[in-house]
Design a protein around this motif. Structure first.
Motif, PDB file in Angstrom:
ATOM      1  N   ARG A 242       0.837  -1.203   0.000  1.00  0.00           N
ATOM      2  CA  ARG A 242       0.000   0.000   0.000  1.00  0.00           C
ATOM      3  C   ARG A 242       0.873   1.255   0.000  1.00  0.00           C
ATOM      4  O   ARG A 242       1.954   1.264   0.609  1.00  0.00           O
ATOM      5  N   ILE A 243       0.372   2.291  -0.650  1.00  0.00           N
ATOM      6  CA  ILE A 243       1.042   3.586  -0.659  1.00  0.00           C
ATOM      7  C   ILE A 243      -0.019   4.682  -0.765  1.00  0.00           C
ATOM      8  O   ILE A 243      -1.048   4.503  -1.436  1.00  0.00           O
ATOM      9  N   ASP A 244       0.206   5.780  -0.059  1.00  0.00           N
ATOM     10  CA  ASP A 244      -0.668   6.951  -0.166  1.00  0.00           C
ATOM     11  C   ASP A 244      -0.063   7.899  -1.188  1.00  0.00           C
ATOM     12  O   ASP A 244       1.121   8.272  -1.076  1.00  0.00           O
ATOM     13  N   LEU A 245      -0.878   8.313  -2.177  1.00  0.00           N
ATOM     14  CA  LEU A 245      -0.369   9.165  -3.259  1.00  0.00           C
ATOM     15  C   LEU A 245      -1.051  10.535  -3.237  1.00  0.00           C
ATOM     16  O   LEU A 245      -2.236  10.652  -3.571  1.00  0.00           O
ATOM     17  N   PRO A 246      -0.341  11.585  -2.844  1.00  0.00           N
ATOM     18  CA  PRO A 246      -0.929  12.927  -2.882  1.00  0.00           C
ATOM     19  C   PRO A 246      -1.060  13.423  -4.330  1.00  0.00           C
ATOM     20  O   PRO A 246      -0.136  13.249  -5.139  1.00  0.00           O
ATOM     21  N   VAL A 247      -2.207  14.042  -4.647  1.00  0.00           N
ATOM     22  CA  VAL A 247      -2.401  14.654  -5.970  1.00  0.00           C
ATOM     23  C   VAL A 247      -2.935  16.073  -5.767  1.00  0.00           C
ATOM     24  O   VAL A 247      -3.537  16.391  -4.744  1.00  0.00           O
ATOM     25  N   LYS A 259       3.047  10.283 -11.871  1.00  0.00           N
ATOM     26  CA  LYS A 259       4.061   9.272 -11.607  1.00  0.00           C
ATOM     27  C   LYS A 259       3.856   8.710 -10.202  1.00  0.00           C
ATOM     28  O   LYS A 259       3.677   9.462  -9.245  1.00  0.00           O
ATOM     29  N   VAL A 260       3.905   7.383 -10.090  1.00  0.00           N
ATOM     30  CA  VAL A 260       3.753   6.719  -8.784  1.00  0.00           C
ATOM     31  C   VAL A 260       4.925   5.753  -8.596  1.00  0.00           C
ATOM     32  O   VAL A 260       5.265   5.005  -9.510  1.00  0.00           O
ATOM     33  N   MET A 268       3.610   5.316 -14.604  1.00  0.00           N
ATOM     34  CA  MET A 268       2.593   6.354 -14.779  1.00  0.00           C
ATOM     35  C   MET A 268       1.222   5.783 -14.444  1.00  0.00           C
ATOM     36  O   MET A 268       0.873   4.676 -14.843  1.00  0.00           O
ATOM     37  N   LEU A 269       0.464   6.554 -13.659  1.00  0.00           N
ATOM     38  CA  LEU A 269      -0.867   6.149 -13.239  1.00  0.00           C
ATOM     39  C   LEU A 269      -1.868   7.182 -13.735  1.00  0.00           C
ATOM     40  O   LEU A 269      -1.676   8.395 -13.568  1.00  0.00           O
ATOM     41  N   THR A 275     -11.906  12.498  -9.320  1.00  0.00           N
ATOM     42  CA  THR A 275     -11.478  11.442  -8.392  1.00  0.00           C
ATOM     43  C   THR A 275     -11.504  11.983  -6.973  1.00  0.00           C
ATOM     44  O   THR A 275     -10.911  13.031  -6.689  1.00  0.00           O
ATOM     45  N   ASN A 276     -12.207  11.305  -6.105  1.00  0.00           N
ATOM     46  CA  ASN A 276     -12.300  11.732  -4.717  1.00  0.00           C
ATOM     47  C   ASN A 276     -11.084  11.269  -3.917  1.00  0.00           C
ATOM     48  O   ASN A 276     -10.437  10.260  -4.235  1.00  0.00           O
ATOM     49  N   GLY A 277     -10.783  12.028  -2.873  1.00  0.00           N
ATOM     50  CA  GLY A 277      -9.746  11.600  -1.943  1.00  0.00           C
ATOM     51  C   GLY A 277     -10.161  10.302  -1.245  1.00  0.00           C
ATOM     52  O   GLY A 277     -11.327  10.111  -0.928  1.00  0.00           O
ATOM     53  N   GLY A 278      -9.208   9.381  -1.041  1.00  0.00           N
ATOM     54  CA  GLY A 278      -9.520   8.086  -0.436  1.00  0.00           C
ATOM     55  C   GLY A 278      -9.772   6.992  -1.465  1.00  0.00           C
ATOM     56  O   GLY A 278      -9.876   5.815  -1.100  1.00  0.00           O
ATOM     57  N   THR A 279      -9.878   7.377  -2.721  1.00  0.00           N
ATOM     58  CA  THR A 279     -10.052   6.366  -3.773  1.00  0.00           C
ATOM     59  C   THR A 279      -8.812   5.479  -3.842  1.00  0.00           C
ATOM     60  O   THR A 279      -7.683   5.975  -3.793  1.00  0.00           O
ATOM     61  N   VAL A 280      -9.026   4.157  -3.940  1.00  0.00           N
ATOM     62  CA  VAL A 280      -7.921   3.199  -4.016  1.00  0.00           C
ATOM     63  C   VAL A 280      -7.825   2.680  -5.449  1.00  0.00           C
ATOM     64  O   VAL A 280      -8.794   2.141  -5.992  1.00  0.00           O
ATOM     65  N   MET A 281      -6.652   2.840  -6.020  1.00  0.00           N
ATOM     66  CA  MET A 281      -6.397   2.354  -7.378  1.00  0.00           C
ATOM     67  C   MET A 281      -5.385   1.216  -7.296  1.00  0.00           C
ATOM     68  O   MET A 281      -4.488   1.215  -6.450  1.00  0.00           O
TER      69      MET A 281
END
Length: 334
Positions: A242-247, A259-260, A268-269, A275-281
């Motif tokens: 798991r990783i948290d990705l700030p956008v 970039k992730v 590239m993602l 896209t809402n915060g908390g969405t898991v991709m």
């Protein structure tokens, strides 16, 4: 000297099965390997073995029952000379008399035919191998150290193998995920390369054969307990990472390609619009390896990074009347 049947705890007339069963029980109880600090047990073992050797042989048992041989298997003299000592003048022993020996009456201990059916039958040595394991160096009664009588089967312990050596190996998170080989310096100063097993877990121990301490019976092994170092961005979740990705707000609203990082390098993602915060991709196959060779996934949680004290953004939101018309918490009830 005690009667041979009494030595085995039997009465005269006991059959072959009872003799064999009694010997097995006593041999297991009295064997020198189990009574190293009890010399009396060794003497008793010798007596039991001698009794069994005679009684288990049909011919010798019949001779003993008729009083033709004594408890040692030596012939008894009908003329009152007693059991021979091997000196001249004894008509039943060698040494000038030219008479008979115990061999002529079926042999002494372990001599002559094998009990219970000759070469294909039951043998005390086979029994002791069964009870105490094979690979022993055996000394038969009468051939102890220095040529003296041993009275029992002596055993020679196998050379001891060298001791195992334990190590702890902390593996970098990304190396653990990618199963990158690790270099380990052993106590001897030798450096070796360790391959990480597929699907290994934190705290798992792997064995490296022949990498321990040397010994007369061979070299011991190296036991390496693996641990996985924590990472400042990644978190292990079973086989997944798991990783948290700030956008940025604009990337979340308008969509973007960002970039992730992964354990094997950045990819590239695509962030969809709105896209809402908390969405898991999910990025397939970017997690930890499994025992079957497949891999888990990288789970990316989107976090919308809103800048602090941005007057322009604050002014936009105040004038954004359309946002006031909706209630994002309506579905929660209450």
């Amino acid at each position: 000297m005690a009667d041979l049947y009494e030595r085995l705890g039997l009465k005269r007339g006991a059959d072959e099965a009872a003799i064999k069963r009694a010997y097995r029980t006593l041999a297991k109880e009295l064997h020198p390997d189990r009574n190293k600090d009890n010399p009396k047990a060794a003497d008793r073992f010798s007596e039991v073995t001698q009794a069994y050797d005679i009684l288990a042989d049909k011919d010798k048992r019949a001779q003993y029952d008729r009083g033709e041989i004594d408890e040692k298997g030596d012939p008894k003299s009908p003329f009152g000379f007693g059991g021979g000592s091997g000196k001249a003048g004894n008509p039943f022993r060698g040494g000038g008399g030219g008479g008979f020996s115990s061999r002529d009456f079926g042999g002494g201990n372990y001599g002559g035919s094998r009990p219970f059916g000759g070469d294909g039958g039951f043998d005390p040595e086979d029994l002791l191998n069964e009870l105490f394991g094979g690979g022993r160096a055996r000394t038969r009664p009468g051939s102890g150290p220095g040529g003296g009588p041993s009275g029992f089967q002596q055993t020679q312990a196998r050379p001891q193998k060298g001791t195992d050596v334990k190590y702890r190996l902390a593996v970098d998170f990304t190396d653990a995920a990618e199963l990158r080989p690790q270099r380990v310096t052993l106590r001897s100063g030798k450096t070796i390369e360790v391959k990480l097993p597929q699907g290994f877990e934190d705290g798992q121990t792997i064995r490296l054969t022949g990498q321990g301490e040397a010994g007369p019976g061979g070299t011991g092994d190296a036991l390496i307990t693996l641990s996985i170092k924590p990472h400042r961005h990644f978190r292990k979740d079973g086989d997944d990472i798991r990783i948290d990705l700030p956008v940025r707000l604009s990337e979340a609203v308008l969509g973007a390609k960002v970039k992730v990082p992964t354990t094997s390098g950045s990819v590239m993602l695509t962030i969809p619009k709105a896209t809402n915060g908390g969405t898991v991709m999910r990025l397939k196959g970017k997690g930890f390896s499994r025992k079957d060779g497949s891999r888990g996934d990288l789970l990316v949680t989107i976090e919308i990074a809103i800048p602090k004290e941005d007057p322009e953004l604050e002014a936009f939101v105040r004038d954004w009347t359309a946002d006031e018309a909706r209630d994002p918490r309506a579905g929660l009830g209450g």
